[in-house]
Design an enzyme around this catalytic site. Structure first.
Site, PDB file in Angstrom:
ATOM      1  N   TYR A 127      10.985   9.134   1.404  1.00 38.35           N
ATOM      2  CA  TYR A 127      11.023   7.757   0.527  1.00 38.35           C
ATOM      3  C   TYR A 127      11.747   8.284  -0.815  1.00 38.35           C
ATOM      4  O   TYR A 127      11.868   7.512  -1.744  1.00 38.35           O
ATOM      5  CB  TYR A 127       9.601   7.315   0.063  1.00 38.35           C
ATOM      6  CG  TYR A 127       8.883   6.912   1.242  1.00 38.35           C
ATOM      7  CD1 TYR A 127       9.395   5.602   1.967  1.00 38.35           C
ATOM      8  CD2 TYR A 127       8.015   7.772   1.961  1.00 38.35           C
ATOM      9  CE1 TYR A 127       8.828   5.050   2.829  1.00 38.35           C
ATOM     10  CE2 TYR A 127       7.188   6.942   2.931  1.00 38.35           C
ATOM     11  CZ  TYR A 127       7.574   5.794   3.387  1.00 38.35           C
ATOM     12  OH  TYR A 127       7.056   5.204   4.623  1.00 38.35           O
ATOM     13  N   ARG A 146      12.563   5.383  12.731  1.00 38.41           N
ATOM     14  CA  ARG A 146      11.345   6.007  12.657  1.00 38.41           C
ATOM     15  C   ARG A 146      10.527   5.621  14.037  1.00 38.41           C
ATOM     16  O   ARG A 146      11.018   5.288  14.735  1.00 38.41           O
ATOM     17  CB  ARG A 146      10.566   5.624  11.432  1.00 38.41           C
ATOM     18  CG  ARG A 146      11.562   6.151  10.095  1.00 38.41           C
ATOM     19  CD  ARG A 146      10.789   5.828   8.541  1.00 38.41           C
ATOM     20  NE  ARG A 146       9.510   6.584   8.611  1.00 38.41           N
ATOM     21  CZ  ARG A 146       8.704   6.254   7.648  1.00 38.41           C
ATOM     22  NH1 ARG A 146       8.984   5.186   6.717  1.00 38.41           N
ATOM     23  NH2 ARG A 146       7.634   6.797   7.398  1.00 38.41           N
ATOM     24  N   GLU A 191      12.485  -9.411   1.844  1.00 38.50           N
ATOM     25  CA  GLU A 191      11.747  -8.057   2.370  1.00 38.50           C
ATOM     26  C   GLU A 191      12.699  -6.875   1.781  1.00 38.50           C
ATOM     27  O   GLU A 191      13.993  -6.708   2.589  1.00 38.50           O
ATOM     28  CB  GLU A 191      11.582  -8.344   3.793  1.00 38.50           C
ATOM     29  CG  GLU A 191      10.893  -7.169   4.521  1.00 38.50           C
ATOM     30  CD  GLU A 191      10.460  -7.427   5.719  1.00 38.50           C
ATOM     31  OE1 GLU A 191      10.947  -8.327   6.447  1.00 38.50           O
ATOM     32  OE2 GLU A 191      10.095  -6.446   6.572  1.00 38.50           O
ATOM     33  N   ASN A 195       8.318  -5.347  -0.911  1.00 42.00           N
ATOM     34  CA  ASN A 195       8.006  -4.253  -0.109  1.00 42.00           C
ATOM     35  C   ASN A 195       6.489  -4.231   0.393  1.00 42.00           C
ATOM     36  O   ASN A 195       5.587  -3.941  -0.134  1.00 42.00           O
ATOM     37  CB  ASN A 195       8.305  -3.010  -0.573  1.00 42.00           C
ATOM     38  CG  ASN A 195       8.299  -1.789   0.627  1.00 42.00           C
ATOM     39  OD1 ASN A 195       7.761  -1.786   1.353  1.00 42.00           O
ATOM     40  ND2 ASN A 195       8.901  -0.851   0.092  1.00 42.00           N
ATOM     41  N   HIS A 235      12.753  -2.606   2.649  1.00 41.58           N
ATOM     42  CA  HIS A 235      12.109  -1.238   3.024  1.00 41.58           C
ATOM     43  C   HIS A 235      12.842   0.164   2.225  1.00 41.58           C
ATOM     44  O   HIS A 235      14.271   0.031   2.853  1.00 41.58           O
ATOM     45  CB  HIS A 235      11.915  -1.093   4.251  1.00 41.58           C
ATOM     46  CG  HIS A 235      10.967  -2.231   4.746  1.00 41.58           C
ATOM     47  ND1 HIS A 235       9.659  -2.059   4.713  1.00 41.58           N
ATOM     48  CD2 HIS A 235      11.337  -3.346   5.444  1.00 41.58           C
ATOM     49  CE1 HIS A 235       8.968  -3.139   5.199  1.00 41.58           C
ATOM     50  NE2 HIS A 235      10.000  -3.971   5.633  1.00 41.58           N
ATOM     51  N   ARG A 244       5.130  11.194  -2.465  1.00 40.93           N
ATOM     52  CA  ARG A 244       4.734  10.918  -1.115  1.00 40.93           C
ATOM     53  C   ARG A 244       6.110  11.061  -0.299  1.00 40.93           C
ATOM     54  O   ARG A 244       6.887  10.352  -0.523  1.00 40.93           O
ATOM     55  CB  ARG A 244       4.402   9.203  -0.889  1.00 40.93           C
ATOM     56  CG  ARG A 244       4.262   8.727   0.332  1.00 40.93           C
ATOM     57  CD  ARG A 244       4.236   7.401   0.543  1.00 40.93           C
ATOM     58  NE  ARG A 244       3.867   6.893   1.789  1.00 40.93           N
ATOM     59  CZ  ARG A 244       4.029   5.421   2.198  1.00 40.93           C
ATOM     60  NH1 ARG A 244       4.635   4.670   1.189  1.00 40.93           N
ATOM     61  NH2 ARG A 244       3.860   5.042   3.352  1.00 40.93           N
ATOM     62  N   ALA A 291       3.076  -0.633   4.965  1.00 35.58           N
ATOM     63  CA  ALA A 291       2.574  -0.574   6.288  1.00 35.58           C
ATOM     64  C   ALA A 291       2.105  -2.088   6.806  1.00 35.58           C
ATOM     65  O   ALA A 291       2.056  -2.494   7.943  1.00 35.58           O
ATOM     66  CB  ALA A 291       1.687   0.346   6.695  1.00 35.58           C
ATOM     67  N   PRO A 318       0.879  -1.397   0.144  1.00 38.04           N
ATOM     68  CA  PRO A 318       0.084  -0.048  -0.017  1.00 38.04           C
ATOM     69  C   PRO A 318       0.821   1.178  -0.026  1.00 38.04           C
ATOM     70  O   PRO A 318       1.837   1.464   0.679  1.00 38.04           O
ATOM     71  CB  PRO A 318      -0.797  -0.066   1.246  1.00 38.04           C
ATOM     72  CG  PRO A 318      -0.092  -1.122   2.189  1.00 38.04           C
ATOM     73  CD  PRO A 318       0.461  -2.187   1.353  1.00 38.04           C
ATOM     74  N   ASN A 319       0.334   2.261  -0.648  1.00 35.70           N
ATOM     75  CA  ASN A 319       0.874   3.526  -0.806  1.00 35.70           C
ATOM     76  C   ASN A 319       2.139   3.839  -1.789  1.00 35.70           C
ATOM     77  O   ASN A 319       2.558   4.810  -1.958  1.00 35.70           O
ATOM     78  CB  ASN A 319       1.247   4.318   0.446  1.00 35.70           C
ATOM     79  CG  ASN A 319      -0.309   4.293   1.255  1.00 35.70           C
ATOM     80  OD1 ASN A 319      -1.144   4.938   0.756  1.00 35.70           O
ATOM     81  ND2 ASN A 319      -0.399   3.731   2.520  1.00 35.70           N
TER      82      ASN A 319
HETATM   83  C1  DQA Z   1       8.263   1.244   3.895  1.00 36.06           C
HETATM   84  C2  DQA Z   1       7.979   1.382   5.499  1.00 36.06           C
HETATM   85  C3  DQA Z   1       6.670   1.182   6.213  1.00 36.06           C
HETATM   86  O1  DQA Z   1       6.862   1.439   7.552  1.00 36.06           O
HETATM   87  C4  DQA Z   1       5.795   2.194   5.504  1.00 36.06           C
HETATM   88  O2  DQA Z   1       4.635   1.978   5.906  1.00 36.06           O
HETATM   89  C5  DQA Z   1       5.816   2.093   3.877  1.00 36.06           C
HETATM   90  C6  DQA Z   1       7.134   2.167   3.312  1.00 36.06           C
HETATM   91  C7  DQA Z   1       9.387   1.561   3.364  1.00 36.06           C
HETATM   92  O3  DQA Z   1       9.637   1.117   2.164  1.00 36.06           O
HETATM   93  O4  DQA Z   1      10.547   2.056   3.825  1.00 36.06           O
HETATM   94  O5  DQA Z   1       4.538   2.268   3.245  1.00 36.06           O
HETATM   95  O6  DQA Z   1       7.946  -0.284   3.683  1.00 36.06           O
END
Ligand code: DQA
Length: 162
Positions: A25, A109, A100, A76, A102, A20, A79, A12-13
């Site tokens: 990011y 954070r 995985e 990835n 990020h 964003r 959240a 998501p996102n």
């Molecule tokens: C994320 C880190 C997560 O905590 C966050 O909710 C994201 C992006 C990252 O790529 O740093 O959506 O996965």
């Protein structure tokens, strides 16, 4: 023989990358990430399927499809990393190496980002390397395939494809 395929899966996102929270990011868009993944995968002789979804169930379905179609996954989970036992179960259940990734350093954070349900079942974890983490994830999958010695075919793939 066709090149082994890997799934690059974004949660998501991550469709909003580039606009964003760029201080967290970075400036690169999801399309830029797709391009760099395709470039890195090609360097290792791997095909790429690139998927992003904002929906937990769709991410689970993509992992289940990967079980039949791919040799490994760079994931990835956004959240959902910090909330989803269902995604952790899917990662365990497909018996493929799942790396995985990020983009941000989640450990620098908020406390709620420090726990990952995915990390205990991941083949490797890359955190805080920016979008280069995707390159590292792909290179790590290629390394695992090479170590397994059979052109990216994990144990069990033959039976599944039969
Ligand atoms: C994320 C880190 C997560 O905590 C966050 O909710 C994201 C992006 C990252 O790529 O740093 O959506 O996965």
């Amino acid at each position: 023989m066709s090149a082994p395929k890997i799934l690059i899966l974004n949660g998501p996102n991550l469709n909003l990358l580039g606009t964003r929270e760029p201080t967290v990011y970075g400036q690169q868009t999801l399309q830029d990430v797709e391009s760099l993944c395709r470039e890195e995968a090609a360097r290792h002789g791997l095909d790429v399927e690139f998927v992003q979804s904002n929906h937990e169930g769709d991410l689970i379905d993509a992992l289940h499809r990967a079980r039949l179609e791919a040799a490994g996954v760079v994931f990835n989970p956004g959240a959902y990393t910090h909330t989803s036992i269902a995604l952790a179960d899917a990662v365990s259940g497909i018996e493929l190496p799942v790396v995985e990734v990020h983009i941000s350093n989640v450990h620098a954070r908020e406390a709620f980002r420090h726990h990952s349900f995915i990390s205990p079942v991941a083949a490797a974890v890359f955190i805080g390397a920016g979008v280069n983490g995707y390159r590292l994830g792909i290179a790590q999958l290629a390394h695992l395939f090479e170590a397994a010695g059979a052109a990216g075919r994990p144990a069990g793939a033959d039976e599944r494809d039969a």
